[in-house]
Design a protein around this motif. Structure first.
Motif, short mmCIF file in Angstrom:
data_model
loop_
_atom_site.label_atom_id
_atom_site.label_comp_id
_atom_site.label_asym_id
_atom_site.label_seq_id
_atom_site.Cartn_x
_atom_site.Cartn_y
_atom_site.Cartn_z
N ASN A 1 15.59 -19.89 -14.11
CA ASN A 1 14.60 -18.83 -13.99
C ASN A 1 13.25 -19.23 -14.56
N ILE B 1 11.68 -21.35 -11.91
CA ILE B 1 11.25 -20.51 -10.78
C ILE B 1 9.93 -19.82 -11.09
N GLU B 2 9.79 -19.29 -12.30
CA GLU B 2 8.55 -18.60 -12.67
C GLU B 2 7.35 -19.53 -12.60
N LEU C 1 6.42 -19.96 -8.70
CA LEU C 1 6.24 -18.82 -7.80
C LEU C 1 4.84 -18.77 -7.19
N SER D 1 7.54 -11.11 -5.83
CA SER D 1 8.77 -10.50 -6.34
C SER D 1 9.95 -10.78 -5.41
N ARG E 1 10.98 -14.31 -5.98
CA ARG E 1 11.66 -14.44 -7.26
C ARG E 1 13.13 -13.99 -7.13
N SER F 1 16.21 -16.57 -7.69
CA SER F 1 17.03 -16.30 -8.86
C SER F 1 18.46 -15.97 -8.46
N ASN G 1 11.34 -23.31 -3.23
CA ASN G 1 10.41 -22.19 -3.19
C ASN G 1 9.59 -22.20 -1.91
#
Length: 1242
Positions: free
Chosen positions: A625, A628-629, A632, A649, A652, A656, A672
């Motif tokens: 996570n 990923i953040e 993004l 969102s 995400r 996730s 991504n």
């Protein structure tokens, strides 16, 4: 083993009598045992070469006057045959003396043996082995020859020759799940070879003057050649499967091969019997994998069977020959003529045969072929032999350019059995460019029917007027669509099988968040709503021409759906291939992509799972996570959907949820970018399942930690470039950019290197046609820039050239929208439509099978190179500790890796690359004990298990029950190569509390023969009151306790942190690992009398395993007595001595004040000693210091020499490996057997 009595005429040929009486003879076959005569050597050679080895021991029944013998028992071992012999002497011999005639004796013996067999068989019927009797015999021989553990399963064996030097050795090749083994016995000389599949770096077929028609297997150390196979293709295929399994195990870090026991109960017909159940299992897996790949089905789908049949195609009103496939949840069909129609149908312009034949007669060199065609009634009998004529390719190419050829081929498509002759046409390189794009279609028609949609299965009646529908089956779906299959050879069996599968098919149940994880707290979940396709929320400007083009293509697709069906069950023909090549309309990608990729099947099988995964994954603190953040806002930033929270969102949640669903992959950069494009055209849940299908089926191993799949495909592209563009390949190799240009191409399917509006057309073809599209496009890009690349002078120039070319790829529908990410206008290079057209035209001959073969070749290299790289990093990270050399650490790492693989230990968590390299390999207590006993000089006595358990606990810093490789090397190094003072200090520490508990001193466990042995490791650890461990001596705080589950436990743990036992663990570990100094020794706690007695027992035990020496034992006794006297002297001055010498004494004094209220009071316990430990009943004032211990022990020369002797780790590893070929079951059995022998001697 008793056998049904059989007559034996030549009882003494090739056999030696071991024991005999009046009525029975026990014999041993020549070539076994200790006899080394010429006859024994010849018999052994014959048995080895021809594999005619009967069981080496047998019992024959005879009568004095008869020349006929009866075989009544045989065995593979002497101990088993001896038991049968003893039974005969005990139960038969006396009875036989009472009979009057020899005929009655023989009749009684035969009846008695048969009755014994009859009594034994019912007990074994329920546990009958799935392998044949002969194969079980070979399996026993395999385990005996190579001393393999019983859980090492033999798959198959083959006769072949192994080239040792320049001389072949004829023998037998044994292929098991984890090993390749070879055995030959030629004229008294044995040849044995054992190779782990995980060590194989290359596997291929070769043919040279030295090694003709052979299979070559290469490892890091050596190459091996095998030849003279009776079934070479089968052997190579099985080797490929087993090697592939080993490589995937290395990639995924998963457990070993698990058999599919469902095959035992499978209802099957006309399936050839295989001697090995595992061989049948592997074949079934290979067929299932090909089946799932062909029809884009979930990887868990198992092919149940297939049969020839025809399918009625309503769009052209024909019965198409092909093959029907059945699995648990799907019924699929593929036409028999693969791709031939895809050449013919677009050119169908001429009617009639005459108009075709006339121009054919004008083709030079073809008259002799065409004239016989005109004279024979029926076209088939003439055409089939023509296709077998040498040099057909040179004739076929010009034929394809002749107008009107199609009308000849069309009648051929109706002929059953023509496939194998027509397939070679598809392999012709350089076919007409207009025809090539359609070669990608797998067949004339293919159909996938999910059984969940079938509502009715019925047998249609035969019609005399229409024999084409004989033996037919009609399937009807809930959508009222019917599929008619005919000409099914065994219709009754097929209908029963479909009915059986339908009865097992259940409607998928909705998955809730609680079923995903019962530990979740619903109050912590945030409310969210899944988003529709983002293109519907963020509409981009589109020119009128683009809109008109989209509408026109949508109409074509809708017309196609009307005629051929839509969704999963549509008839997939050459027509849909043409539509895909032109590009799928934006609004239809949501429907077409999941259907072609197979994601719709996964989504239908798991309703509600996506929402449940999101609820669990969001807000979870984990590495995935966090990564990923970070990515993004770098995902397709040019699209307005990802410039606001709606798109961010949704992205995400998708990423996730997938990282939570598949922690083995987690999150990888490039996912991504792919997911963001999927979200534009698909809903959130659809995008999630398409991403899952992409990562797990279409591009396997691409997105794991080490991107193994992408690196493998880099090698495949390298190979294809050298084959098709040899000059360019040589230049790219010189520039050093051959392995650099394609990684981002593969990982993002060109989305990161060209405008996504163009790249989505490539994704259209990718979802329809699979991974080979990526290679076709990559080769086309290289060929288009070949001249410029050849002129490049440096690597950077070439990389920039390709980057500019790919950024300039535009979409013809909306050419004005092609801009850079920074908004600048692009310099157009080529349209994506033309790029795909050229890719299919020039490289349409690439097949999925050829790519898979190349992938295996490079998977071996890539995985082994990555393993070697990890090994080098691990060794480099710990060689500075100074215990072992680089070579010794490499040997130890190889041994650990082998044992982890062979014992199928699975790491519970995926290795995090951000952690130090030595965290990649971890050993549990069982494996540590094995290595300690086999490699350490302290592992040879009866106290070895005690010492290994305490040392393991001492080195386990994070209390997870595992030692990383650095901790393992330190534990072994401190007992093998450390200086004398450090070793003695370690031994002293291992006998201090809390490592040596009072309970262990008071009640040691005893074995059957009375010797003391260690308690089980789990009991040993549980007997301690320890839940956390300090990482370093005094400064670092204690880490969070992994056993804290409620606030009360956390409060109690906090109070326990102040106890001497918990705080001392970190101090003891730091003190032992540090180099000796006066300050370190001052901090070591004193030892009381009971613990000292246990310490001295251990020292005595260590020398028990050494050669007996009176001087040594005298020194042990003298020094022990002296230390006892020193303790008595210290006892006198106990009250006056300063307590400051013990750095942990103050914490021990406050221990009693911090007890929990529910613990027993101090009055109920024995008085603690001066170290703050519970009393053990002896004098609490007696103690010695580590300084006294070291100074006294060093006065004994034999003891000092023992603890200063450096043990060679490499020699110990060689001995440990040698035991693999002498053990009965496992390496650990051998190690502990040796300990048991030591026990008996004490």
């Amino acid at each position: 083993m008793w056998v049904k009595p059989q007559e034996v005429l030549l009882a003494n040929a090739l056999w030696v009598t071991e024991m005999a009486n009046l009525y029975f003879v026990l014999q041993r076959r020549k070539g076994y045992g200790k006899s080394k005569g010429l006859s024994s050597i010849l018999v052994g050679t014959l048995d080895s070469v021809f594999d005619t080895k009967p069981p080496p021991y047998r019992i024959l029944h005879q009568t004095p006057t008869s020349e006929v013998y009866y075989l009544i028992s045989c065995s593979l071992t002497y101990s088993e045959i001896e038991k049968d012999w003893e039974w005969i002497e005990r139960n038969l011999c006396e009875t036989l003396n009472s009979f009057d005639s020899e005929e009655e004796v023989t009749e009684f013996v035969c009846c008695k043996i048969q009755s014994v067999i009859a009594n034994i068989v019912p007990n074994n019927q329920g546990a009958e082995d799935e392998d044949t009797k002969s194969f079980r015999t070979v399996t026993f021989k395999f385990h005996r020859l190579f001393n393999m553990p019983q859980d090492e399963k033999l798959v198959n064996y083959y006769s072949c020759s192994y080239w040792k030097g320049r001389m072949p050795r004829q023998g037998w090749l044994y292929l098991s799940v984890n090993h390749l083994c070879f055995y030959a016995y030629i004229l008294g000389r044995e040849t044995k070879l054992v190779v782990r599949w995980s060590d194989v770096t290359e596997l291929d077929k070769t043919s040279s003057l030295v090694f003709p028609d052979s299979i070559r297997i290469a490892t890091r150390e050596k190459q091996h050649h095998f030849s003279m196979f009776l079934h070479k293709s089968e052997t190579f295929t099985l080797m490929t499967q087993l090697t592939n399994l080993a490589m995937k195990q290395l990639i995924d870090d998963k457990g070993g091969f698990n058999e599919d026991k469902d095959l035992l109960n499978k209802l099957s017909k006309n399936v050839p019997k295989k001697p090995s159940f595992l061989k049948r299992d592997l074949d079934a897996r290979a067929h299932s994998e090909a089946y799932c790949l062909l029809f884009r089905l979930p990887a868990s789908e198992k092919l149940d069977g297939s049969t020839d049949a025809t399918l009625w195609t309503p769009y052209n009103k024909r019965h198409v020959w092909g093959r029907m496939f059945l699995s648990q949840n799907y019924l699929c069909f593929e036409s028999r003529v693969k791709g031939l129609v895809s050449i013919v149908i677009p050119l169908l312009q001429v009617k009639g045969l005459v108009s075709v034949v006339i121009p054919l007669l004008q083709v030079k060199g073809l008259v002799s072929v065409v004239i016989p065609l005109l004279q024979v009634k029926g076209l088939v009998s003439v055409v089939i032999p023509l296709l077998q004529v040498k040099g057909l390719v040179s004739v076929v190419i010009p034929l394809l350019q002749v107008k009107g050829l199609v009308s000849i081929v069309i009648p051929l498509l109706q002929v059953k059995g023509l496939v194998s002759e027509l397939i070679p046409l598809l392999q012709v390189k350089g076919l007409v460019s207009e025809l090539i794009p359609l070669l990608q279609v797998k067949g004339l028609v293919s159909v996938v029917i999910p059984l969940r949609e079938v509502c009715l299965v019925e047998k249609a009646e035969n019609q005399a007027s229409n024999p084409a529908v004989d033996k037919s089956v009609l399937l009807t779906t809930f959508r009222k669509t019917s599929f008619l299959f005919a000409q099914i050879q065994d219709r009754e069996f097929v209908v029963d099988k479909i009915s059986e599968l339908l009865s097992r098919t259940r409607a998928p149940s909705l998955v809730s968040a609680d079923s995903v994880s019962s530990r979740s707290n619903s109050s912590d979940k945030t409310t969210w709503s899944p988003q529709p396709p983002l293109m519907t929320l963020f509409k981009l400007s589109c020119s009128p021409e683009c809109s008109a083009s989209q509408e026109a293509r949508e109409k074509l697709w809708e017309l196609h759906f009307v005629e051929y069906g839509r969704g999963v069950t549509m008839y997939r023909t050459t027509e849909v291939a043409r539509l895909v090549l032109q590009g799928v309309p934006d609004r239809l990608r949501r429907e077409v992509w999941p259907a072609f990729s197979g994601a719709v099947n996964e989504m239908a099988a798991n309703p509600g799972l996506y929402r449940a995964l999101v609820d669990q994954a969001l807000g979870k603190a984990c590495t995935a996570n966090d990564e990923i953040e970070r990515d993004l806002h770098r995902s397709l930033p040019e699209h307005p959907a990802f410039q606001c929270d709606i798109g961010i969102s949704a992205l995400r949640r998708v990423l996730s949820a997938y990282a939570y669903r598949n922690p083995q992959i987690g999150y990888c950069q490039a996912m991504n970018i792919v997911a963001s494009v999927l979200l534009i055209y698909s809903s959130e849940e659809e995008a999630f399942w398409q991403l899952a299908t992409l990562c797990e089926s279409l591009l396997p191993d691409y997105y794991n930690t080490r991107v193994v799949g992408a690196l493998v495909d880099q090698g495949v592209l390298d190979d294809l470039t050298s084959e098709h563009l040899p000059h360019l390949h040589a230049r790219l190799d010189e520039l050093g950019m051959i392995r650099m240009i394609s990684l981002s191409w593969f990982l993002t399917i060109f989305l990161s290197v060209m405008p996504y509006e163009s790249a989505v057309n490539i994704i259209d073809c990718f979802f329809y046609d699979g991974a080979r599209v990526i290679f076709q496009v990559a080769l086309t890009v290289l060929e288009s820039n070949q001249e410029k690349l050849l002129a490049c002078r440096e690597e950077g120039e070439g990389m920039q050239l390709l980057s500019d070319y790919l950024e300039g790829v535009y979409n013809e529908e909306n050419p004005h929208n092609s801009r850079r990410k920074d908004g600048e206008q692009l310099n157009k290079s080529i349209s994506v439509q033309k790029l795909l057209y050229e890719a299919y035209s020039k490289y349409g001959m690439l097949s999925a099978g050829a790519i898979e073969r190349l992938r295996l070749k490079y998977r071996l290299r890539v995985v082994q190179q990555l393993e070697d790289g990890v090994g080098r990093n691990v060794v480099r990270s710990i060689v500075g500790d100074g215990y072992f050399s680089i070579e010794q650490l490499q040997d130890l790492l190889v041994l650990v890796r082998e044992e982890l693989l062979s014992q199928r230990r699975v790491n519970s968590e995926r290795y995090d690359p951000t952690q130090p390299p030595y965290e990649a390999y971890k050993v549990d207590y069982e494996l540590f004990q094995l290595l300690f006993v086999g490699l350490s000089p302290w592992g040879k006595g009866t106290q070895a298990e005690n010492l290994s358990a305490r040392l393991f606990r001492l080195m386990d810093r994070n209390c997870d029950g595992l030692l990383n490789f650095r901790e393992l090397a330190a534990a072994l190094g401190m007992t093998c190569t450390a200086d004398m003072t450090q070793r003695l200090k370690l031994l002293y520490t291992l006998h201090l509390p809390p490592l040596l508990s009072s309970a262990e001193i008071e009640s040691p466990t005893r074995s059957e023969n009375g010797t003391e042995v260690a308690t089980d490791a789990a009991d040993f650890f549980n007997s301690m009151e320890q839940s956390v461990s300090s990482l370093e001596s005094v400064a670092p705080p204690v880490e969070e306790n992994c056993l804290m589950r409620d606030p009360d436990e956390r409060l109690y743990a906090y109070s326990r942190e102040q106890s001497w036992e918990v705080r001392s663990m970190g101090s003891l570990r730091s003190m032992v690992e540090s180099r000796d100094s006066r300050l370190d020794l001052k901090s070591v706690p004193k030892m009381d009398q009971p613990h000292f007695i246990m310490l001295w027992k251990t020292i005595y035990d260590l020398f028990q395993a050494q050669p007996e020496d009176q001087e040594t034992f005298h020194a042990i006794a003298t020094i022990g007595t002296l230390l006892l006297q020193l303790g008595d002297v210290g006892k006198r001055f106990y009250l006056e001595r300063e307590e400051s010498a013990d750095s942990l004494l103050a914490a021990a004094a406050s221990h009693s004040a911090g007890l929990r209220p529910d613990t027993p009071s101090s009055t109920d316990q024995q008085s603690p000693d001066r170290n703050g430990n519970p009393g053990v009943g002896l004098d609490p004032h007696w103690s010695i210091t580590v300084e006294q211990f070291l100074a006294t022990v060093l006065t004994g020369q034999p003891i000092a020499e023992f603890f200063s002797h450096t043990t060679s780790l490499s020699e110990g590893i060689a001995r440990l490996r040698g035991r693999r070929f002498n053990r009965l079951n496992s390496l650990s059995d051998t190690a502990f057997t040796k300990m048991g022998n030591s026990n008996k001697g004490t």
